[in-house]
Motif scaffolding. Structure first.
Motif, PDB file in Angstrom:
ATOM      1  N   GLN A  93      -0.381  -1.738  -6.718  1.00 32.15           N
ATOM      2  CA  GLN A  93      -0.483  -1.600  -7.753  1.00 32.15           C
ATOM      3  C   GLN A  93       0.195  -2.135  -8.859  1.00 32.15           C
ATOM      4  OE1 GLN A  93      -2.601   2.392  -6.801  1.00 32.15           O
ATOM      5  NE2 GLN A  93      -4.191   1.302  -7.668  1.00 32.15           N
ATOM      6  N   ALA A  94       1.594  -1.365  -8.730  1.00 29.66           N
ATOM      7  CA  ALA A  94       3.223  -1.018  -9.763  1.00 29.66           C
ATOM      8  C   ALA A  94       3.332  -2.332  -9.835  1.00 29.66           C
ATOM      9  CB  ALA A  94       4.157  -0.456  -8.970  1.00 29.66           C
ATOM     10  N   ALA A  95       3.473  -3.400  -9.377  1.00 34.73           N
ATOM     11  CA  ALA A  95       3.503  -5.125  -9.324  1.00 34.73           C
ATOM     12  C   ALA A  95       2.877  -5.455 -10.522  1.00 34.73           C
ATOM     13  CB  ALA A  95       3.849  -5.407  -8.432  1.00 34.73           C
ATOM     14  N   GLN A  96       1.415  -5.603 -10.242  1.00 36.52           N
ATOM     15  CA  GLN A  96       0.525  -5.674 -11.055  1.00 36.52           C
ATOM     16  C   GLN A  96       0.290  -4.506 -12.744  1.00 36.52           C
ATOM     17  OE1 GLN A  96      -2.206  -8.450 -10.129  1.00 36.52           O
ATOM     18  NE2 GLN A  96      -1.724  -8.267 -12.823  1.00 36.52           N
ATOM     19  N   LEU A  97       0.674  -3.824 -12.083  1.00 42.91           N
ATOM     20  CA  LEU A  97       1.318  -3.099 -13.778  1.00 42.91           C
ATOM     21  C   LEU A  97       2.143  -3.859 -14.681  1.00 42.91           C
ATOM     22  CD1 LEU A  97       0.403  -0.600 -15.429  1.00 42.91           C
ATOM     23  CD2 LEU A  97       1.721   1.476 -14.249  1.00 42.91           C
ATOM     24  N   PHE A 139       9.954   5.013  -9.757  1.00 43.56           N
ATOM     25  CA  PHE A 139       9.680   3.958 -10.792  1.00 43.56           C
ATOM     26  C   PHE A 139      10.306   4.125 -12.050  1.00 43.56           C
ATOM     27  CE2 PHE A 139       6.834   3.669 -14.226  1.00 43.56           C
ATOM     28  CZ  PHE A 139       5.601   2.832 -13.365  1.00 43.56           C
ATOM     29  N   CYS A 140      11.551   5.522 -12.682  1.00 42.49           N
ATOM     30  CA  CYS A 140      12.568   4.491 -13.530  1.00 42.49           C
ATOM     31  C   CYS A 140      13.077   3.744 -12.964  1.00 42.49           C
ATOM     32  CB  CYS A 140      12.859   6.282 -13.316  1.00 42.49           C
ATOM     33  SG  CYS A 140      12.659   7.630 -14.146  1.00 42.49           S
ATOM     34  N   LYS A 141      13.560   3.415 -11.765  1.00 43.31           N
ATOM     35  CA  LYS A 141      14.330   2.374 -11.701  1.00 43.31           C
ATOM     36  C   LYS A 141      13.657   0.526 -12.175  1.00 43.31           C
ATOM     37  CE  LYS A 141      17.243  -0.102  -8.285  1.00 43.31           C
ATOM     38  NZ  LYS A 141      17.528  -0.448  -6.872  1.00 43.31           N
ATOM     39  N   MET A 142      12.673   1.241 -11.918  1.00 42.67           N
ATOM     40  CA  MET A 142      11.811  -0.244 -11.878  1.00 42.67           C
ATOM     41  C   MET A 142      11.976  -0.179 -13.443  1.00 42.67           C
ATOM     42  SD  MET A 142       9.098   0.543  -8.743  1.00 42.67           S
ATOM     43  CE  MET A 142       7.684  -0.874  -9.603  1.00 42.67           C
ATOM     44  N   SER A 165      25.280  12.800  -9.152  1.00 41.84           N
ATOM     45  CA  SER A 165      25.495  12.602  -7.561  1.00 41.84           C
ATOM     46  C   SER A 165      24.267  11.954  -6.706  1.00 41.84           C
ATOM     47  CB  SER A 165      25.146  13.748  -6.992  1.00 41.84           C
ATOM     48  OG  SER A 165      24.521  15.164  -7.145  1.00 41.84           O
ATOM     49  N   HIS A 166      22.891  12.207  -7.279  1.00 42.78           N
ATOM     50  CA  HIS A 166      21.655  11.933  -7.314  1.00 42.78           C
ATOM     51  C   HIS A 166      21.419   9.922  -7.452  1.00 42.78           C
ATOM     52  CE1 HIS A 166      17.423  10.400  -7.011  1.00 42.78           C
ATOM     53  NE2 HIS A 166      17.402  12.188  -6.422  1.00 42.78           N
ATOM     54  N   TRP A 167      21.178   9.648  -6.370  1.00 42.53           N
ATOM     55  CA  TRP A 167      21.182   8.133  -6.699  1.00 42.53           C
ATOM     56  C   TRP A 167      20.559   7.356  -8.144  1.00 42.53           C
ATOM     57  CZ3 TRP A 167      17.297   4.753  -6.711  1.00 42.53           C
ATOM     58  CH2 TRP A 167      15.857   5.181  -6.472  1.00 42.53           C
ATOM     59  N   ALA A 168      19.708   7.922  -8.336  1.00 41.96           N
ATOM     60  CA  ALA A 168      18.856   7.371  -9.312  1.00 41.96           C
ATOM     61  C   ALA A 168      19.420   8.286 -10.792  1.00 41.96           C
ATOM     62  CB  ALA A 168      17.247   7.759  -8.518  1.00 41.96           C
ATOM     63  N   SER A 169      19.630   8.836 -10.850  1.00 44.98           N
ATOM     64  CA  SER A 169      20.510   9.939 -12.053  1.00 44.98           C
ATOM     65  C   SER A 169      20.406   8.860 -13.214  1.00 44.98           C
ATOM     66  CB  SER A 169      21.742  10.510 -12.337  1.00 44.98           C
ATOM     67  OG  SER A 169      22.649   9.743 -11.543  1.00 44.98           O
ATOM     68  N   ALA A 170      21.115   7.848 -13.692  1.00 36.26           N
ATOM     69  CA  ALA A 170      21.687   7.149 -14.015  1.00 36.26           C
ATOM     70  C   ALA A 170      20.258   6.728 -14.821  1.00 36.26           C
ATOM     71  CB  ALA A 170      22.364   5.429 -14.473  1.00 36.26           C
ATOM     72  N   TYR A 171      19.043   5.753 -13.459  1.00 36.36           N
ATOM     73  CA  TYR A 171      18.023   5.625 -14.500  1.00 36.36           C
ATOM     74  C   TYR A 171      17.436   6.212 -14.762  1.00 36.36           C
ATOM     75  CZ  TYR A 171      19.422   1.580 -10.792  1.00 36.36           C
ATOM     76  OH  TYR A 171      19.828   1.119 -10.096  1.00 36.36           O
ATOM     77  N   GLY A 182       0.799  -1.185  -0.082  1.00 43.01           N
ATOM     78  CA  GLY A 182      -0.284  -0.029  -0.077  1.00 43.01           C
ATOM     79  C   GLY A 182       0.644   1.836  -0.115  1.00 43.01           C
ATOM     80  N   ALA A 183       1.848   1.327  -0.079  1.00 41.70           N
ATOM     81  CA  ALA A 183       3.156   2.346   0.167  1.00 41.70           C
ATOM     82  C   ALA A 183       2.972   2.799  -1.244  1.00 41.70           C
ATOM     83  CB  ALA A 183       4.356   2.052   0.317  1.00 41.70           C
ATOM     84  N   ALA A 184       3.694   4.139  -1.563  1.00 42.12           N
ATOM     85  CA  ALA A 184       3.258   4.294  -2.102  1.00 42.12           C
ATOM     86  C   ALA A 184       5.145   4.980  -2.716  1.00 42.12           C
ATOM     87  CB  ALA A 184       3.123   6.374  -2.480  1.00 42.12           C
ATOM     88  N   LEU A 185       4.704   5.185  -3.987  1.00 45.13           N
ATOM     89  CA  LEU A 185       5.832   5.059  -5.105  1.00 45.13           C
ATOM     90  C   LEU A 185       7.331   6.463  -5.537  1.00 45.13           C
ATOM     91  CD1 LEU A 185       5.647   1.906  -7.601  1.00 45.13           C
ATOM     92  CD2 LEU A 185       7.961   2.360  -5.905  1.00 45.13           C
ATOM     93  N   ASN A 186       8.055   6.756  -5.312  1.00 45.91           N
ATOM     94  CA  ASN A 186       8.079   8.551  -6.355  1.00 45.91           C
ATOM     95  C   ASN A 186       8.619   7.897  -7.601  1.00 45.91           C
ATOM     96  OD1 ASN A 186      10.692   7.602  -6.394  1.00 45.91           O
ATOM     97  ND2 ASN A 186      11.211   8.456  -4.316  1.00 45.91           N
ATOM     98  N   ARG A 187       8.318   8.615  -8.268  1.00 47.85           N
ATOM     99  CA  ARG A 187       9.416   8.585  -9.641  1.00 47.85           C
ATOM    100  C   ARG A 187      10.695   8.141 -10.125  1.00 47.85           C
ATOM    101  NH1 ARG A 187       6.938  12.277 -13.472  1.00 47.85           N
ATOM    102  NH2 ARG A 187       9.306  13.773 -14.011  1.00 47.85           N
ATOM    103  N   ALA A 188      11.529   8.890  -9.060  1.00 46.42           N
ATOM    104  CA  ALA A 188      13.011   8.360  -8.706  1.00 46.42           C
ATOM    105  C   ALA A 188      12.551   6.615  -8.688  1.00 46.42           C
ATOM    106  CB  ALA A 188      13.990   8.890  -8.121  1.00 46.42           C
TER     107      ALA A 188
END
Length: 296
Positions: A182-186, A70-73, A99-105, A62-68
């Motif tokens: 929901q992301a898992a099902q999507l 979701f990009c990794k996923m 320097s951002h952890w998700a920059s490459a994604y 039930g937890a929300a995801l942020n945009r970073a």
């Protein structure tokens, strides 16, 4: 003898697929995931590296995801992790520097054309993802462009997503916050989808796909006893996991598609939408081998 046993197993499988009683074959890896569809989706995507749980053995559906996040996923769902090194030193958005952890994604997703920033030129990686944003990204991964959809966003993208089966089990509110469940099902729906132009999404991953297979078992092959290989009902071959991750057995007995990388190792197993789960046991004795296929 082996050929006869393989033939016997295949024949029995074809004639006696049985649906298990509710709950009889459930294998729950995370303590807070009890829905069977979510269990299968999470396990299929966990093996692929798209998602995982937390150190306290929870998944927090039930937890929300942020945009970073979701990009990794999305990058892992594209089987693109080996190319991440090309995007480590690129700056496309001022708030997603190296320097951002998700920059490459984020950079890779941007260069692939599946994500875009805001009118202010920023990506805002910490903002939560809405269902409509997630569906839009995955439709782009299927080859759809804005010109193909038109209409008013996000309703138009949600409508197309429903038409191609991408939003099955997700809901119709494109403005709602996307949850981890929901992301898992999507993403599982994505793996089951067809590209806009030609072929299945799985075939676009530069992978070998073995369709219409029944996963017999996830086998223990290492000294630690973890299940790091898979075997199908259709043959004797044993396929090692590409990631080295251990399967929890939640996909055993399901019909679906085995996805292999260039080295012939398992990327993941994608269960069919109407998969049938059953128990399959192959036992050996000193004098002979016994094949037992039974619905529990």
């Amino acid at each position: 003898m082996k050929r006869f046993l393989s033939f016997l197993l295949a024949a029995v499988m074809a004639s006696s697929l049985l649906v298990l009683p509710a709950g009889a074959a459930e294998v729950v890896r995370f303590s807070d995931v009890t829905d069977q569809n979510t269990i299968m989706a999470v396990e299929s995507l966990r093996l692929m590296g798209v998602l995982d749980g937390y150190n306290d053995n929870t998944f927090r559906p039930g937890a929300a995801l942020n945009r970073a996040q979701f990009c990794k996923m999305a990058v892992y769902a594209m089987n693109g992790e080996e190319e991440l090194g090309l995007y480590n030193t690129v700056t496309i958005f001022p708030d997603a520097k190296p320097s951002h952890w998700a920059s490459a994604y984020i950079n890779m997703a941007s260069r692939r054309g599946i994500i875009a920033g805001y009118p202010d030129g920023k990506f805002h990686p910490e903002r939560t993802v809405t269902v409509g944003q997630a569906v839009t990204i995955l439709l782009r991964m299927l080859g759809y462009e804005d010109k193909d959809i038109g209409g008013v966003w996000p309703a138009s993208y949600m409508a197309v997503g429903a038409t191609v089966g991408l939003t099955d089990g997700i809901g119709t509110n494109g403005n709602a916050t996307l949850t981890r469940g929901q992301a898992a099902q999507l993403f599982l729906n994505l793996l089951r989808s067809d590209m806009k132009e030609k072929g299945s999404y799985l075939s676009s991953l530069n992978a070998t796909v073995l369709e219409n297979q029944v996963l017999v078992t996830s086998s223990a092959t290492g000294p630690d006893g973890l299940e790091t290989s898979m075997k199908l009902a259709s043959g004797e071959a044993v396929y090692q996991m590409a990631s080295g991750k251990a399967s929890n057995g939640a996909l055993n007995g399901l019909r679906g598609t085995l996805v292999l990388n260039k080295s012939g190792k398992v990327i993941t197993f994608v269960p069919d939408a109407m998969g049938v789960q059953m128990t399959i046991t192959v036992a050996s004795a000193k004098a002979s081998q016994i094949v037992d296929v039974s619905g529990a």
